[in-house]
Design a protein around this motif. Structure first.
Motif, PDB file in Angstrom:
ATOM      1  N   ASN A  44      42.245  38.096  26.763  1.00 40.67           N
ATOM      2  CA  ASN A  44      42.855  38.603  28.088  1.00 40.67           C
ATOM      3  C   ASN A  44      43.875  37.764  28.913  1.00 40.67           C
ATOM      4  O   ASN A  44      44.663  38.150  29.278  1.00 40.67           O
ATOM      5  N   VAL A  48      48.035  37.232  29.969  1.00 36.63           N
ATOM      6  CA  VAL A  48      48.496  36.761  31.371  1.00 36.63           C
ATOM      7  C   VAL A  48      49.403  35.585  31.082  1.00 36.63           C
ATOM      8  O   VAL A  48      50.485  35.637  31.499  1.00 36.63           O
TER       9      VAL A  48
ATOM     10  N   LEU B  54      46.549  41.026  34.894  1.00 41.29           N
ATOM     11  CA  LEU B  54      46.095  39.997  35.656  1.00 41.29           C
ATOM     12  C   LEU B  54      44.865  40.607  36.161  1.00 41.29           C
ATOM     13  O   LEU B  54      43.683  40.131  35.981  1.00 41.29           O
ATOM     14  N   THR B  56      42.939  42.943  34.523  1.00 42.96           N
ATOM     15  CA  THR B  56      42.114  43.100  33.560  1.00 42.96           C
ATOM     16  C   THR B  56      41.358  41.795  33.165  1.00 42.96           C
ATOM     17  O   THR B  56      40.507  41.865  32.976  1.00 42.96           O
ATOM     18  N   PHE B  57      42.238  40.726  33.373  1.00 43.19           N
ATOM     19  CA  PHE B  57      41.825  39.220  32.829  1.00 43.19           C
ATOM     20  C   PHE B  57      40.735  39.256  33.966  1.00 43.19           C
ATOM     21  O   PHE B  57      39.609  38.622  33.502  1.00 43.19           O
ATOM     22  N   SER B  60      37.535  41.185  32.985  1.00 42.04           N
ATOM     23  CA  SER B  60      36.953  40.588  31.851  1.00 42.04           C
ATOM     24  C   SER B  60      36.179  39.248  31.897  1.00 42.04           C
ATOM     25  O   SER B  60      35.287  39.055  31.623  1.00 42.04           O
TER      26      SER B  60
END
Lengths: 172, 86
Positions: A44, A48, B54, B56-57, B60
């Motif tokens: 993920n 980004v 961003l 979801t990062f 996560s």
């Protein structure tokens, strides 16, 4: 005979049973899940980073595509714009004086879409996805997003495309 | 020193079993949510939706930290039996 019965030397050097080596305990499985979870978070993060480091550039300037009389009403022309990457587009002559240009890659699985004048829709033949030929929005099927669109300008019988201006979407 | 804990563990071995199953189920749940986040991020990043990527990062990463923290509570392995060497 006695020599045969005796274990080879490597067995005493590596005293691990096969059963022990192939067995996955629940502790190990749980640790693997933890590792996998970390890997997913990293993945993920990579998305980004990628969108920060390589933002999609908008198409710059106007590009000549063809003469106006090359594409009849109801017709479609496939063209490419060569830049950092070659993206295939389609130019559609909807009605007299009404032109549209879309990316040809379906937003579902990147199959090539085509304009069906008999249906009045853009069709993706792979999984029966249909788009509105005026706005590019999905009418039916699996595509999750509208087709990216370019702005078309006709000047003195020549057809040009440029990137869609934000304040003038074709959503009519 | 009290032997209460070790005696209780011996009397109720299923407790360890329940903790183990609970942790594994929690981890599977967290990983499933992360897969969902990753799918959303991929889908939206393609459409220049940086906000989703961003967010979801962040989510996560938090879930990954929770799963690492959960691993602390894994029951200890059984003490290895000393095997007679062949």
């Amino acid at each position: 005979m006695a020599e045969k019965d005796k274990d080879p030397t490597w067995k005493s050097d590596f005293p691990i049973d096969q059963e022990e080596a192939t067995h996955v305990s629940r502790r190990e499985f749980a640790k693997f899940l933890g590792l996998f979870s970390g890997a997913l978070a990293l993945g993920n993060g990579a998305i980004v980073l990628k969108s920060l480091a390589f933002p999609d550039k908008e198409l710059e300037g106007e590009h000549f595509i063809c003469e106006e009389n090359e594409v009849p009403v109801g017709g479609m022309k496939q063209f490419e714009i060569h830049g950092t990457k070659d993206i295939p587009y389609i130019l559609i002559h909807l009605e007299e004086g009404e032109w549209r240009a879309f990316e040809q890659k379906c937003t579902h699985l990147a199959c090539a879409v085509r304009y069906r004048h008999d249906l009045g829709q853009i069709e993706c033949p792979c999984h029966q996805g249909f788009f509105d030929p005026r706005t590019g929005v999905v009418i039916q099927g699996p595509p999750p997003r509208p087709l990216p669109q370019l702005e078309v300008a006709v000047k003195e019988g020549k057809v040009y495309v440029k990137s869609m201006s934000k304040d003038k979407p074709y959503n009519v | 020193m009290s032997y209460f804990r070790s005696s209780q563990n011996e009397a109720h071995p299923n407790k360890t079993n329940t903790v183990m199953t609970g942790i594994i189920l929690m981890l599977i749940l967290l990983v499933s949510i992360q897969i969902w986040f990753l799918y959303s991020a991929l889908n939206n990043a393609l459409d220049d939706n940086f906000g989703i990527a961003l967010a979801t990062f962040g989510g996560s990463l938090a879930l990954a930290l929770v799963s690492f923290w959960l691993l602390r509570y894994l029951p200890d392995p059984r003490p290895a039996k000393s095997k007679p060497r062949k």
